[in-house]
Design a protein around this motif. Structure first.
Motif, PDB file in Angstrom:
ATOM      1  N   ALA A  33      -8.769 -13.034   1.588  1.00 52.74           N
ATOM      2  CA  ALA A  33      -7.893 -12.439   2.596  1.00 52.74           C
ATOM      3  C   ALA A  33      -7.814 -13.301   3.845  1.00 52.74           C
ATOM      4  O   ALA A  33      -6.758 -13.426   4.470  1.00 52.74           O
ATOM      5  CB  ALA A  33      -8.393 -11.041   2.946  1.00 52.74           C
ATOM      6  N   SER A  90      -1.396 -14.994   1.658  1.00 48.49           N
ATOM      7  CA  SER A  90      -1.138 -14.189   0.473  1.00 48.49           C
ATOM      8  C   SER A  90      -0.109 -13.107   0.750  1.00 48.49           C
ATOM      9  O   SER A  90       0.200 -12.798   1.906  1.00 48.49           O
ATOM     10  CB  SER A  90      -2.437 -13.571  -0.045  1.00 48.49           C
ATOM     11  N   GLU A  96      -3.143  -7.271   3.127  1.00 51.97           N
ATOM     12  CA  GLU A  96      -3.202  -8.201   2.012  1.00 51.97           C
ATOM     13  C   GLU A  96      -3.345  -7.450   0.699  1.00 51.97           C
ATOM     14  O   GLU A  96      -4.101  -6.490   0.608  1.00 51.97           O
ATOM     15  CB  GLU A  96      -4.371  -9.165   2.211  1.00 51.97           C
ATOM     16  N   TYR A 117       0.018 -12.624   4.723  1.00 49.36           N
ATOM     17  CA  TYR A 117      -1.276 -12.200   5.263  1.00 49.36           C
ATOM     18  C   TYR A 117      -2.197 -13.414   5.340  1.00 49.36           C
ATOM     19  O   TYR A 117      -2.302 -14.194   4.400  1.00 49.36           O
ATOM     20  CB  TYR A 117      -1.884 -11.134   4.358  1.00 49.36           C
ATOM     21  N   PRO A 121       1.577  -9.558   1.222  1.00 56.70           N
ATOM     22  CA  PRO A 121       1.114  -8.276   1.752  1.00 56.70           C
ATOM     23  C   PRO A 121       1.733  -7.098   1.004  1.00 56.70           C
ATOM     24  O   PRO A 121       2.669  -7.248   0.212  1.00 56.70           O
ATOM     25  CB  PRO A 121       1.613  -8.301   3.191  1.00 56.70           C
TER      26      PRO A 121
END
Length: 218
Positions: free
Chosen positions: A109, A114, A88, A180, A116
């Motif tokens: 995280a 999110s 992440e 992620y 990567p």
């Protein structure tokens, strides 16, 4: 006021339950090993797994890297090994070790899908703490394809570098494919890389411990 406290209690218990279920599943699937085929081949290639305690990287000798993984932005005539990791963005950039972990970047995280990044580190010598993984030539090729395919590329098939360096002058960050989250962590990427190379590892391990458990067993 009673409704507020009742709602707060319900939310707290729900979150606690989710954490406990997640932890239990992580433990079970970390200890449950894969069963790759036992190939009759000469395992004369060696890669390594290295740990920061929070991230795992796979380390490949420079001499075994194909052209697709010899990117000009990190090439160095003195490097003998290159380590690859996926993770992440904020977590990787801001949390190299457990000492750097904060509630905000840890929660983000785990709870948010999110973007990567790929993290590369070059080494000038093999480190004694690295865990050696012996591979057949075909298995190494599959591992390298998995790594190369993890980079997000431009229309011209170029890697997208983030900044000019990472934690030091010897490591670099690049845009990566995927999302992620709590299920797909930096360590599940490494676990999947080992699966691609048909190495015995965890069925699923969001932390370093499950993977290292199988690699360190005789």
């Amino acid at each position: 006021m009673k409704i507020f406290w009742r709602t707060t209690k319900w939310i707290s218990l729900t979150l606690l339950g989710l954490v406990l279920v997640y932890g239990l599943l992580a433990l079970v699937f970390s200890l449950w090993s894969t069963n790759p085929p036992d190939k009759d081949c000469s395992k004369d290639k060696v890669v390594y797994v290295t740990s920061t305690g929070i991230h795992l990287d796979v380390v490949v000798p420079v001499e075994d890297l194909p052209k697709a993984l010899r990117h000009a932005s990190f090439q160095d005539s003195t490097s003998t090994h290159i380590a690859y990791g996926w993770g992440e963005r904020n977590f990787y950039l801001e949390t190299p070790t457990w000492a750097d972990l904060t509630f905000s970047n840890g929660a983000q995280a785990l709870l948010v899908n999110s973007a990567p990044v790929m993290h590369l580190t070059r080494y000038q010598e093999k480190k004694p703490e690295w865990i050696a993984v012996e591979l057949c030539e075909d298995a190494l090729a599959e591992l390298l394809v998995f790594i190369e395919d993890s980079f997000r590329k431009t229309a011209n098939e170029e890697w997208e570098q983030i900044g000019t360096k990472g934690y030091s002058e010897n490591d670099f960050f690049y845009e990566a494919k995927g999302q992620y989250n709590a299920i797909t962590t930096c360590n599940t990427w490494l676990n999947n890389a080992l699966k691609a190379a048909e190495v015995k590892t965890s069925r699923w391990s969001p932390t370093t411990h499950g993977i290292l458990y199988h690699l360190e067993r005789p």
